[in-house]
Design a protein around this motif. Structure first.
Motif, PDB file in Angstrom:
ATOM      1  N   ILE A   1       0.839  -1.203   0.000  1.00 14.67           N
ATOM      2  CA  ILE A   1       0.000   0.000   0.000  1.00 14.67           C
ATOM      3  C   ILE A   1       0.871   1.249   0.000  1.00 14.67           C
ATOM      4  N   ALA A   2       1.967   1.229   0.752  1.00 19.18           N
ATOM      5  CA  ALA A   2       2.877   2.373   0.791  1.00 19.18           C
ATOM      6  C   ALA A   2       3.522   2.596  -0.578  1.00 19.18           C
ATOM      7  N   LEU A   3       3.884   1.527  -1.264  1.00 17.94           N
ATOM      8  CA  LEU A   3       4.465   1.669  -2.601  1.00 17.94           C
ATOM      9  C   LEU A   3       3.435   2.169  -3.614  1.00 17.94           C
ATOM     10  N   ALA A   4       2.198   1.737  -3.458  1.00 23.03           N
ATOM     11  CA  ALA A   4       1.134   2.239  -4.338  1.00 23.03           C
ATOM     12  C   ALA A   4       0.903   3.730  -4.093  1.00 23.03           C
ATOM     13  N   ALA A   5       0.959   4.149  -2.835  1.00 26.12           N
ATOM     14  CA  ALA A   5       0.806   5.569  -2.521  1.00 26.12           C
ATOM     15  C   ALA A   5       1.975   6.371  -3.074  1.00 26.12           C
ATOM     16  N   LEU A   6       3.181   5.811  -3.024  1.00 19.34           N
ATOM     17  CA  LEU A   6       4.342   6.486  -3.595  1.00 19.34           C
ATOM     18  C   LEU A   6       4.198   6.635  -5.099  1.00 19.34           C
ATOM     19  N   PHE A   7       3.728   5.589  -5.761  1.00 21.58           N
ATOM     20  CA  PHE A   7       3.513   5.652  -7.207  1.00 21.58           C
ATOM     21  C   PHE A   7       2.475   6.714  -7.565  1.00 21.58           C
ATOM     22  N   CYS A   8       1.375   6.752  -6.810  1.00 24.58           N
ATOM     23  CA  CYS A   8       0.339   7.763  -7.065  1.00 24.58           C
ATOM     24  C   CYS A   8       0.869   9.171  -6.821  1.00 24.58           C
ATOM     25  N   THR A   9       1.695   9.332  -5.788  1.00 32.02           N
ATOM     26  CA  THR A   9       2.281  10.639  -5.497  1.00 32.02           C
ATOM     27  C   THR A   9       3.209  11.073  -6.616  1.00 32.02           C
ATOM     28  N   LEU A  10       3.985  10.130  -7.139  1.00 32.83           N
ATOM     29  CA  LEU A  10       4.882  10.470  -8.243  1.00 32.83           C
ATOM     30  C   LEU A  10       4.114  10.840  -9.505  1.00 32.83           C
ATOM     31  N   LEU A  11       2.886  10.366  -9.634  1.00 34.38           N
ATOM     32  CA  LEU A  11       2.048  10.781 -10.758  1.00 34.38           C
ATOM     33  C   LEU A  11       1.425  12.154 -10.523  1.00 34.38           C
ATOM     34  N   TRP A  12       1.128  12.489  -9.257  1.00 31.84           N
ATOM     35  CA  TRP A  12       0.484  13.761  -8.929  1.00 31.84           C
ATOM     36  C   TRP A  12       1.449  14.951  -8.982  1.00 31.84           C
TER      37      TRP A  12
ATOM     38  N   ILE B   1       1.554  11.653   2.299  1.00 34.29           N
ATOM     39  CA  ILE B   1       0.792  11.261   3.485  1.00 34.29           C
ATOM     40  C   ILE B   1      -0.707  11.285   3.195  1.00 34.29           C
ATOM     41  N   VAL B   2      -1.169  12.316   2.508  1.00 31.55           N
ATOM     42  CA  VAL B   2      -2.596  12.401   2.169  1.00 31.55           C
ATOM     43  C   VAL B   2      -2.988  11.287   1.204  1.00 31.55           C
ATOM     44  N   THR B   3      -2.140  10.986   0.225  1.00 27.41           N
ATOM     45  CA  THR B   3      -2.424   9.908  -0.719  1.00 27.41           C
ATOM     46  C   THR B   3      -2.484   8.567  -0.005  1.00 27.41           C
ATOM     47  N   PHE B   4      -1.547   8.320   0.912  1.00 31.80           N
ATOM     48  CA  PHE B   4      -1.538   7.072   1.681  1.00 31.80           C
ATOM     49  C   PHE B   4      -2.803   6.957   2.529  1.00 31.80           C
ATOM     50  N   PHE B   5      -3.198   8.061   3.177  1.00 33.05           N
ATOM     51  CA  PHE B   5      -4.401   8.062   4.003  1.00 33.05           C
ATOM     52  C   PHE B   5      -5.642   7.777   3.166  1.00 33.05           C
ATOM     53  N   LEU B   6      -5.764   8.421   2.016  1.00 34.55           N
ATOM     54  CA  LEU B   6      -6.939   8.206   1.165  1.00 34.55           C
ATOM     55  C   LEU B   6      -6.973   6.787   0.605  1.00 34.55           C
ATOM     56  N   LEU B   7      -5.812   6.245   0.294  1.00 33.00           N
ATOM     57  CA  LEU B   7      -5.751   4.865  -0.179  1.00 33.00           C
ATOM     58  C   LEU B   7      -6.167   3.897   0.914  1.00 33.00           C
ATOM     59  N   MET B   8      -5.722   4.135   2.135  1.00 31.34           N
ATOM     60  CA  MET B   8      -6.116   3.284   3.257  1.00 31.34           C
ATOM     61  C   MET B   8      -7.618   3.403   3.540  1.00 31.34           C
TER      62      MET B   8
END
Length: 71
Positions: A18-29, A54-61
């Motif tokens: 989940i943390a890696l998915a949030a990192l990937f989404c952040t790198l896209l944003w 942090i916001v992306t990780f929270f929303l993903l969770m």
């Protein structure tokens, strides 16, 4: 409960995935944020990048919790 994910016999913690998915989404944003004029005027951009992660990780969770995949 976040289950471990089996990738070719190697167990990877679910929270790490989940943390890696949030990192990937952040790198896209972040490139989209750089196109805006307000992002260029921020005094400390690394803090904005960290808070975006942090916001992306929270929303993903929250989304995975709503789907019932994370308890």
């Amino acid at each position: 409960m976040i289950n471990d994910i089996n990738l070719g016999g190697v167990y990877v913690p679910g929270l790490l995935v989940i943390a890696l998915a949030a990192l990937f989404c952040t790198l896209l944003w972040l490139p989209l944020f750089t196109l805006s004029r307000r992002y260029r005027r921020l005094p400390w951009r690394p803090l904005m990048s960290l808070s975006t992660y942090i916001v992306t990780f929270f929303l993903l969770m929250q989304g995975l919790n709503a789907l019932g995949l994370v308890v």
